[in-house]
Design a protein around this motif. Structure first.
Motif, mmCIF file in Angstrom:
data_model
loop_
_atom_site.group_PDB
_atom_site.id
_atom_site.type_symbol
_atom_site.label_atom_id
_atom_site.label_comp_id
_atom_site.label_asym_id
_atom_site.label_seq_id
_atom_site.Cartn_x
_atom_site.Cartn_y
_atom_site.Cartn_z
ATOM 1 N N ASP A 1 -63.858 7.153 23.507
ATOM 2 C CA ASP A 1 -64.342 8.235 22.649
ATOM 3 C C ASP A 1 -65.517 8.895 23.358
ATOM 4 O O ASP A 1 -66.466 8.221 23.762
ATOM 5 N N LYS B 1 -69.401 15.816 11.832
ATOM 6 C CA LYS B 1 -70.856 16.024 11.815
ATOM 7 C C LYS B 1 -71.228 17.411 12.340
ATOM 8 O O LYS B 1 -72.335 17.874 12.152
ATOM 9 N N SER C 1 -68.166 10.148 22.501
ATOM 10 C CA SER C 1 -68.944 10.122 21.257
ATOM 11 C C SER C 1 -70.415 10.465 21.425
ATOM 12 O O SER C 1 -71.093 10.725 20.446
ATOM 13 N N LEU D 1 -71.911 16.415 18.636
ATOM 14 C CA LEU D 1 -71.778 15.108 19.306
ATOM 15 C C LEU D 1 -72.866 14.997 20.361
ATOM 16 O O LEU D 1 -73.213 15.934 21.014
ATOM 17 N N SER E 1 -65.840 16.882 15.591
ATOM 18 C CA SER E 1 -66.598 15.922 14.799
ATOM 19 C C SER E 1 -66.863 16.492 13.419
ATOM 20 O O SER E 1 -67.170 17.689 13.288
ATOM 21 N N ARG F 1 -61.429 14.722 22.672
ATOM 22 C CA ARG F 1 -62.484 13.745 22.399
ATOM 23 C C ARG F 1 -62.016 12.300 22.541
ATOM 24 O O ARG F 1 -62.677 11.498 23.162
#
Length: 190
Positions: free
Chosen positions: A106, A187, A108, A190, A185, A88
């Motif tokens: 990144d 989260k 991202s 991504l 991530s 990443r």
């Protein structure tokens, strides 16, 4: 290998990209220095890229360079997203004689560009300011956050080549496979 064709009133572009390739490229944009930079990008990112651009070069190089960035960024996004099992993050400092340029990036899916390569004028017929337009088009369309910053240097050719190579190496490192990471991530996406 992903393929994309983009036709506008200003440019007609067809490109194929293999992110995990061998560094081979066949690039015909009609802009010699730009072709040289894309070949360097492919070599150091380890991409295989075929790209043909027929643009309104009689106006200037802006449309062709920006639109090539749009196509390359779009191909990159469709090749790497959804992000999974890759590092990443990537970074690289590339030295070309007296010049040194750093790129940190990144994958991202939140595009952003910091471009601090303060150049004006031309290298051959290539307007130095168009490199920023290319990178902005790539990162916006690929969903990458990238910071490209000159550390030192004077020679415009060296600085621009170090810029393309630093981006390439940082991107190659960010795309490095790492099965242990899963989705890289907190989260979970991504």
């Amino acid at each position: 290998m992903q393929t994309l064709t983009r036709n506008t009133k200003e440019t007609q572009i067809t490109a194929s990209l293999e992110v995990y390739g061998s560094g081979d490229s066949n690039i015909k944009s009609g802009i010699g220095f730009f072709d040289h930079m894309l070949q360097a990008l492919c070599k150091h990112a380890n991409w295989n890229l075929n790209l043909t651009c027929n643009g309104d070069l009689e106006v200037d190089f802006h449309h062709s360079i920006e639109d090539c960035g749009i196509v390359i960024g779009s191909l990159l996004k469709s090749s790497i997203f959804p992000i999974s099992q890759v590092e990443r993050f990537g970074n690289a400092s590339v030295v070309m004689d007296e010049a040194c340029v750093e790129c940190d990036l990144d994958l991202s899916n939140r595009p952003f560009l910091v471009y601090e390569v303060p150049l004006s004028g031309k290298v051959g017929e290539f307007d130095c300011e168009l490199a920023e337009e290319f990178f902005r088009a790539v990162v916006v369309n690929a969903g990458i956050s990238a910071h490209i910053v000159t550390k030192r240097g004077k020679n415009h050719h060296h600085l621009l080549e170090a810029t393309f190579k630093a981006f390439a190496v940082a991107l190659r490192r960010a795309c490095t496979k790492n099965e242990a990471l899963g989705i890289p991530s907190t989260k979970g996406v991504l």
